[in-house]
Scaffold this active site. Structure first.
Site, short mmCIF file in Angstrom:
data_model
loop_
_atom_site.label_atom_id
_atom_site.label_comp_id
_atom_site.label_asym_id
_atom_site.label_seq_id
_atom_site.Cartn_x
_atom_site.Cartn_y
_atom_site.Cartn_z
N HIS A 21 0.71 -1.02 -0.01
CA HIS A 21 0.02 0.08 -0.09
C HIS A 21 0.84 1.13 0.04
O HIS A 21 2.08 1.15 0.07
CB HIS A 21 -1.10 0.04 1.15
CG HIS A 21 -0.38 -0.20 2.38
ND1 HIS A 21 0.39 0.79 3.08
CD2 HIS A 21 -0.45 -1.16 3.39
CE1 HIS A 21 0.75 0.29 4.31
NE2 HIS A 21 0.36 -0.75 4.56
N HIS A 24 3.97 1.58 2.21
CA HIS A 24 5.41 0.90 1.91
C HIS A 24 6.02 1.86 0.57
O HIS A 24 7.28 1.92 0.77
CB HIS A 24 4.96 -0.45 1.15
CG HIS A 24 4.27 -1.35 2.09
ND1 HIS A 24 3.03 -1.82 1.96
CD2 HIS A 24 4.57 -2.06 3.36
CE1 HIS A 24 2.54 -2.64 2.96
NE2 HIS A 24 3.62 -2.64 3.78
N CYS A 130 1.49 -11.95 19.37
CA CYS A 130 0.55 -11.45 18.62
C CYS A 130 1.26 -12.07 16.95
O CYS A 130 2.42 -11.63 16.81
CB CYS A 130 0.56 -9.78 18.59
SG CYS A 130 -0.35 -9.27 16.90
N CYS A 133 2.05 -9.41 14.83
CA CYS A 133 3.48 -8.47 14.82
C CYS A 133 4.53 -9.58 14.78
O CYS A 133 5.45 -9.13 14.80
CB CYS A 133 3.26 -7.78 16.26
SG CYS A 133 2.23 -6.37 16.44
N CYS A 155 -3.81 -7.16 20.60
CA CYS A 155 -2.79 -6.42 20.46
C CYS A 155 -3.10 -4.77 20.15
O CYS A 155 -4.08 -4.73 19.34
CB CYS A 155 -2.14 -6.73 19.08
SG CYS A 155 -0.91 -5.84 18.42
N HIS A 158 -2.69 -4.30 16.28
CA HIS A 158 -3.63 -5.14 15.33
C HIS A 158 -5.11 -5.14 15.74
O HIS A 158 -6.13 -5.68 15.03
CB HIS A 158 -2.93 -6.55 15.01
CG HIS A 158 -1.74 -6.36 14.29
ND1 HIS A 158 -0.46 -6.41 14.80
CD2 HIS A 158 -1.63 -6.66 13.06
CE1 HIS A 158 0.35 -6.22 13.81
NE2 HIS A 158 -0.30 -6.45 12.70
N LYS A 305 -3.82 5.06 10.83
CA LYS A 305 -2.64 4.54 10.14
C LYS A 305 -2.85 3.83 8.98
O LYS A 305 -3.79 3.17 9.00
CB LYS A 305 -1.94 3.63 11.30
CG LYS A 305 -0.61 3.36 10.48
CD LYS A 305 -0.03 2.29 11.59
CE LYS A 305 1.35 1.56 10.56
NZ LYS A 305 1.45 0.33 11.07
N LYS A 308 -3.54 -2.72 5.47
CA LYS A 308 -4.68 -3.31 4.97
C LYS A 308 -5.77 -3.62 6.12
O LYS A 308 -6.73 -3.69 5.63
CB LYS A 308 -3.93 -4.63 4.32
CG LYS A 308 -3.48 -4.18 2.98
CD LYS A 308 -4.54 -3.99 1.85
CE LYS A 308 -4.08 -3.68 0.34
NZ LYS A 308 -5.00 -3.32 -0.72
#
Ligand SMILES: [Zn+2]
Length: 526
Positions: A21, A24, A130, A133, A155, A158, A305, A308
């Site tokens: 996305h 990156h 997690c 992570c 988490c 997440h 943030k 995806k």
């Protein structure tokens, strides 16, 4: 100042569980701009990026898709990650995959050396893990779940439940390194940047470090621990080593000595891995720690943030298909202070595209070339005596080049662009004030007209060189239209340090007309 020394820059290697996305792509562009700038500054530059392909999360994703993890990784790398580099014009020198033999073998070599030196032992471990992570979590990193996860610990990154795992693992004696790390942060304040990130890391290490569990035996998608093949190496321990295995550690010691240590760009969410665990690993192996670790901020879309898993991911091609790769690169480097969080919006992108790229830079280039064509038959005129206004342009260029170089040195990419943009603004003002179209009506002012257009052409030459790391496509078109390719050679080979030397493009050089560098965009996705 860049000085011809070695400049090795890395991005994090990206996890192949999903497609890229714009977050990156943002990291890639930042590293690419720094690499291109250093190349043009004459530094021996080496730019590494790549993919992280091991771990339980990849195994689960692959299994869910009915393929082996290696097949899954191959597919994502060829269909998504390699193409990303083309989409946004990344000039990496190498691309490492953690499934490369060169990586796997030398991770084992590194691990064996640490084991032989007594930095690894066997222990029991229980903790909250997690999978998102790929990390054991402290209880302070967990929050109460909401929605379908009410009543469970999740988490904080997440928002998904963690698993309570118990394993007999190999441990790295990271606790031995807390004092040495604190001394490092103290002696080399530039090691972790920006300042806010450095403070957070220091606070974390001051609380004391626990030893790190570095192997897993509950699944087998990873690099085998060389002395115990029933374990695979913890995915982060494996992944961090890419920065040295790609640079020649264990395989080409000469190249490794030339390249390492690196400037490392990472997202702030993975800063601890790079500023705490990674230097401790290197210290244990008797290797140099990175030159610096820079944690950039997050891209926010609608205040969240970019990721995806939060369903806000935007594919880079959604932007480049409409605006082009140059606009993508320019926008993210200009609109967001590197190191801080920044908001992305289509409206802001569209507004900057129109005002700064199309009207500011693109129009300037087209107008100057059109006037050279109209008034001097497409040939760069000779310059007469310089007046104060002409000298002011020369001074602006020299100062902008020096300021931009200093900004790049401190990784303040947005400041570098702002410095260079002073040339765009001042040249536009210069042309408005000098009114070449008025000078052209008076044969007695022919020499003055030549000087004004020669000055403007030199300004465009300098802009091509200084903006090339940011907008490589547009500047290459401009360079060619200026006739500079034939007169001065390839744009990428032009030196930043020579930009301020005036009169490089000789009188008599033939220029060509220029299609709009940043064409009008009719409909913009809302
Ligand atoms: Zn997580």
């Amino acid at each position: 100042m860049a000085d011809g020394t070695s400049f090795y820059i890395t991005t994090p290697i990206f996890y192949v569980n999903d497609a890229p996305h714009i977050g990156h792509a943002y990291t890639e562009v930042a590293a690419d701009v720094l690499a291109r700038w250093h190349r043009q500054a004459g530094d021996r530059t080496w730019f590494l990026t790549g993919t992280d392909e091991h771990g339980q999360k990849i195994l689960r994703t692959a299994t869910a898709n009915g393929v082996t993890p290696k097949e899954w990784a191959d597919k994502l790398v060829s269909e998504s990650w390699y193409p990303l580099l083309d989409t946004i014009d990344i000039s990496n020198d190498d691309f490492i995959r953690t499934t490369d033999v060169r990586h796997e073998q030398n991770v084992q070599l590194f691990l064996q050396r640490l084991y032989d030196a007594g930095f690894i032992y066997t222990g029991e471990f229980e903790g909250y893990y997690c999978v998102g992570c790929e990390e054991y979590k402290q209880e302070s990193d967990l929050v109460q779940g909401t929605g379908e996860y009410v009543g469970q610990l999740v988490c904080a990154i997440h928002s998904k439940p963690v698993e309570l795992l118990q394993e007999s693992n190999y441990f790295f004696r990271m606790s031995d390194f807390a004092e040495r790390l604190l001394a490092l942060y103290e002696e080399r304040p530039e090691f972790v940047q920006p300042e806010s990130a450095r403070n957070e890391v220091i606070q974390f290490v001051r609380q004391g470090l626990k030893d790190l569990s570095i192997s897993r035996s509950t699944f087998d998608w990873g690099i085998k621990v060389p002395w115990d093949e029933s374990h695979v190496v913890y995915v982060w321990f494996d992944a961090l080593l890419n920065y040295i295995t790609a640079a020649g550690y264990g395989s080409d010691e000469e190249a490794f000595a030339e390249r390492w240590p690196a400037t490392q760009i990472v997202g702030k969410d993975i800063l601890r891995f790079h500023a705490v665990i990674w230097p401790a690993m290197l210290m244990a192996a008797g290797l140099e720690v990175p030159k610096r670790v820079f944690g950039h901020g997050w891209l926010l879309v609608g205040g969240e943030k970019m990721s995806k898993s939060k369903l806000t991911g935007i594919a880079p091609s959604e932007i480049t298909d409409t605006f082009g790769s140059d606009a993508f690169r320019y926008y993210f480097m200009r609109a967001i202070a590197f190191g801080q969080d920044g908001s992305f919006s289509w409206e802001d992108l569209s507004a900057r595209y129109q005002a700064e790229l199309a009207n500011g830079f693109g129009n300037l280039a087209s107008r100057v070339l059109a006037m050279v064509t109209r008034y001097f038959d497409g040939v760069v005129p000779a310059s007469g005596p310089a007046e104060p206004a002409d000298v002011a342009i020369q001074e602006t260029v020299a100062r902008a080049a020096a300021d931009a170089d200093a900004a790049i040195e401190r990784l303040a990419i947005q400041d570098a662009l702002a410095a260079i943009w002073r040339i765009v603004d001042e040249l536009n003002g210069y042309i408005t004030e000098q009114e070449p179209w008025v000078l052209a009506k008076d044969e007695a002012k022919r020499e003055r007209l030549g000087t004004v257009l020669a000055t403007a052409v030199e300004g465009l030459r300098a802009l091509s060189v200084l903006l090339h790391p940011f907008v490589p496509k547009a500047t290459t078109k401009l360079w060619s239209a200026l006739g500079a390719e034939a007169a001065l050679g390839e744009l990428g080979a032009q030196r930043i340090g020579d930009v301020g030397t005036w009169g490089q493009l000789p009188a008599g050089t033939s220029v060509a007309g220029l299609e709009p560098l940043f064409p009008r965009i009719e409909a913009v996705a809302e």
